[in-house]
Write an enzyme that holds these catalytic residues in place. Sequence first.
Site, PDB file in Angstrom:
ATOM      1  N   HIS A 155       7.376  15.582  -9.504  1.00 46.36           N
ATOM      2  CA  HIS A 155       8.273  16.691  -9.164  1.00 46.36           C
ATOM      3  C   HIS A 155       9.180  17.003 -10.354  1.00 46.36           C
ATOM      4  O   HIS A 155       9.473  18.161 -10.640  1.00 46.36           O
ATOM      5  CB  HIS A 155       9.159  16.342  -7.957  1.00 46.36           C
ATOM      6  CG  HIS A 155       8.388  15.901  -6.747  1.00 46.36           C
ATOM      7  ND1 HIS A 155       8.594  14.681  -6.132  1.00 46.36           N
ATOM      8  CD2 HIS A 155       7.400  16.509  -6.040  1.00 46.36           C
ATOM      9  CE1 HIS A 155       7.775  14.576  -5.100  1.00 46.36           C
ATOM     10  NE2 HIS A 155       7.035  15.665  -5.026  1.00 46.36           N
ATOM     11  N   CYS A 191      -2.173  16.678   3.304  1.00 48.51           N
ATOM     12  CA  CYS A 191      -2.306  17.943   2.553  1.00 48.51           C
ATOM     13  C   CYS A 191      -1.700  19.099   3.317  1.00 48.51           C
ATOM     14  O   CYS A 191      -1.518  20.177   2.759  1.00 48.51           O
ATOM     15  CB  CYS A 191      -3.767  18.314   2.326  1.00 48.51           C
ATOM     16  SG  CYS A 191      -4.770  17.158   1.433  1.00 48.51           S
ATOM     17  N   LYS A 229      -3.337   6.478 -10.581  1.00 45.41           N
ATOM     18  CA  LYS A 229      -2.713   7.491  -9.742  1.00 45.41           C
ATOM     19  C   LYS A 229      -1.404   6.916  -9.202  1.00 45.41           C
ATOM     20  O   LYS A 229      -1.347   5.748  -8.821  1.00 45.41           O
ATOM     21  CB  LYS A 229      -3.680   7.810  -8.594  1.00 45.41           C
ATOM     22  CG  LYS A 229      -3.286   9.041  -7.840  1.00 45.41           C
ATOM     23  CD  LYS A 229      -4.269   9.372  -6.734  1.00 45.41           C
ATOM     24  CE  LYS A 229      -3.573  10.322  -5.783  1.00 45.41           C
ATOM     25  NZ  LYS A 229      -4.368  10.753  -4.674  1.00 45.41           N
TER      26      LYS A 229
HETATM   27  O1  ME8 Z   1       2.634  20.483  -2.358  1.00 44.96           O
HETATM   28  N1  ME8 Z   1       1.590  15.059 -11.740  1.00 44.96           N
HETATM   29  O2  ME8 Z   1       4.802  19.697  -2.227  1.00 44.96           O
HETATM   30  P1  ME8 Z   1       4.701  18.312  -3.006  1.00 44.96           P
HETATM   31  C1  ME8 Z   1       2.104  16.265 -11.959  1.00 44.96           C
HETATM   32  N2  ME8 Z   1       5.379  21.479  -0.389  1.00 44.96           N
HETATM   33  N3  ME8 Z   1       2.781  16.977 -11.045  1.00 44.96           N
HETATM   34  C2  ME8 Z   1       2.962  16.439  -9.842  1.00 44.96           C
HETATM   35  C3  ME8 Z   1       2.463  15.158  -9.535  1.00 44.96           C
HETATM   36  C4  ME8 Z   1       1.748  14.447 -10.543  1.00 44.96           C
HETATM   37  N4  ME8 Z   1       1.240  13.244 -10.365  1.00 44.96           N
HETATM   38  N5  ME8 Z   1       2.787  14.905  -8.257  1.00 44.96           N
HETATM   39  C5  ME8 Z   1       3.490  15.976  -7.780  1.00 44.96           C
HETATM   40  C6  ME8 Z   1       3.774  20.560  -1.950  1.00 44.96           C
HETATM   41  N6  ME8 Z   1       3.612  16.909  -8.740  1.00 44.96           N
HETATM   42  C7  ME8 Z   1       4.211  21.761  -1.122  1.00 44.96           C
HETATM   43  C8  ME8 Z   1       4.408  22.939  -2.051  1.00 44.96           C
HETATM   44  S1  ME8 Z   1       5.053  25.476  -2.552  1.00 44.96           S
HETATM   45  C9  ME8 Z   1       5.145  26.899  -1.667  1.00 44.96           C
HETATM   46  C10 ME8 Z   1       4.785  24.222  -1.373  1.00 44.96           C
HETATM   47  C11 ME8 Z   1       4.333  18.193  -8.617  1.00 44.96           C
HETATM   48  O3  ME8 Z   1       5.986  17.622  -2.734  1.00 44.96           O
HETATM   49  C12 ME8 Z   1       3.435  19.381  -8.929  1.00 44.96           C
HETATM   50  O4  ME8 Z   1       4.248  20.486  -9.219  1.00 44.96           O
HETATM   51  O5  ME8 Z   1       3.450  17.616  -2.669  1.00 44.96           O
HETATM   52  C13 ME8 Z   1       2.757  19.597  -7.596  1.00 44.96           C
HETATM   53  O6  ME8 Z   1       2.159  20.873  -7.484  1.00 44.96           O
HETATM   54  C14 ME8 Z   1       3.937  19.433  -6.653  1.00 44.96           C
HETATM   55  O7  ME8 Z   1       4.724  18.374  -7.260  1.00 44.96           O
HETATM   56  C15 ME8 Z   1       3.549  19.067  -5.235  1.00 44.96           C
HETATM   57  O8  ME8 Z   1       4.710  18.747  -4.530  1.00 44.96           O
END
Ligand code: ME8
Length: 480
Positions: free
Chosen positions: A25, A135, A301
């Site tokens: 994030h 998801c 991961k």
């Molecule tokens: O998907 N490497 O929220 P989320 C890089 N609420 N970026 C990462 C990462 C990683 N290992 N892990 C997370 C959601 N991210 C939804 C989104 S938008 C309308 C709704 C970052 O909390 C990256 O930006 O799962 C990814 O797309 C996002 O956190 C997913 O956050």
Amino acid sequence: MKDKTNKFYITTPIYYVNDKPHIGHAYTTIVADVLARFWRAQIGDKNVFFLTGTDEHGAKIAEAAQVAGMEPQAFTDKVSQKFKDVWSKMDISYDYFLRTTDKDHGKIVTEILKTLKAKGILYEDDYQGLYCVGCEKFITEGELVDGKCPDHNKVPQKVVEKNWFFKLSEFLPKIKKAIQSGELYIYPESRKNEVLGLIDKQHVPDFSISRSKKSVPWGIDLPWDENQKTYVWVDALSNYITALGYPKGKDFKKFWPADAQFMALDILKFHTLYWPAILMALDLPLPRLYIHGFFTIDGKKMSKTLGNVIDPNELADKYGAEVSKYLILSQFSFGQESDIKLEDFPIKYNADLVNGLGNLVSRVTNMIELYLDGQVGIKFKSLNLGHEELKQLRFREALLTIWQVIAKDNTLIDQSKPWELAKDKNKHDQLKKILGELSLDLYNIALALEPFMPQKSKEILDIITAKKIKKPASPLFPRL
Ligand code: ME8
């Protein structure tokens, strides 16, 4: 990326509050922050809008609240605050933090749904299939690995329920055209091709815009059907326009469409197919989407079970906000899938910041103080160092450009040996010229660092533009 613009709207995904923030994030939020700061310096604070926030409805959050033994609202209040806290600790300069449980957001989502219904884009149908709560999406048999969702390593739920659906099929040909023409801009090229492949080769079904209240009671009511709640992704995607006060808000008129919507590839389909379809249905222009890679930590991961989840709070405690941002952004290029090696952080800190930039600042200012009585006597001018790279969202490359100048200058000092020139009166002009060149570089290094390290940038600027230049009393970057 636009070269010239009079407004710039930047968004991050709104993050799920099922758990506290981690370095994934932080990465997305930091790149958004750097870009926001860069454009503010170009076109003025008022013309940049940087949005982030939290995604708080749906089954995933309700389950996490239950595990925590809390009511969903109290639980989301608590976790959402953790995101705000870490962004404040990381000195993230967002203009607005949206929570999907905000009343204003909910009202506009309801209006959006009514508009879609009135336009005949929604229809009711039975859904029978699989759903992955991790998801928050319907998943097909074909996507499973050993019967489990590969991203969450969990057996999906079997769902049989009535839902309202969005006629995505009607929009796919238009979306394809928009991607090909660049009207819907997707960066990098490889992700754009991936989306075109999805449209061409896979059957992308219509998506559900609601869930049965019985299975998902935590969400925004569907205005015309009391048995249904709004599907969490429709609620979440709408945030990018509800935050601006769609449809009539001043900010909406000024800032939409977004100039840079950041995310990682995990949510590609939602943003490159569902989101443009909703926007097209609302007759709104399309945004520019920037997709970065998912990174691993020391080759693995990130996961709770492996215990390798990096908390940005810990990084900020150890290195401070600005150094943490530097260390994260300089690890890999935006868009690439990469690995973060934590053991590199202290090495890079010492090499780039202590011995590189910090040392350069103290050497140059020390010599100006000693040999020129603190007067370098030159007019500073901006060389726009790293601007081209930042306009193209090449964050790491912008940093590399700055560090090339730092390396060049440290070499120049070693080779020209100003301390020897200082012993010879006849070489005074040469000495002055070299120290002038070095201070002009420092001035430009400081300007270029502003979006990345605003405080360090200001410190260097204050030192180098002072009436009488003096070596700073303590090093810019203390040795660890
Ligand atoms: O998907 N490497 O929220 P989320 C890089 N609420 N970026 C990462 C990462 C990683 N290992 N892990 C997370 C959601 N991210 C939804 C989104 S938008 C309308 C709704 C970052 O909390 C990256 O930006 O799962 C990814 O797309 C996002 O956190 C997913 O956050």
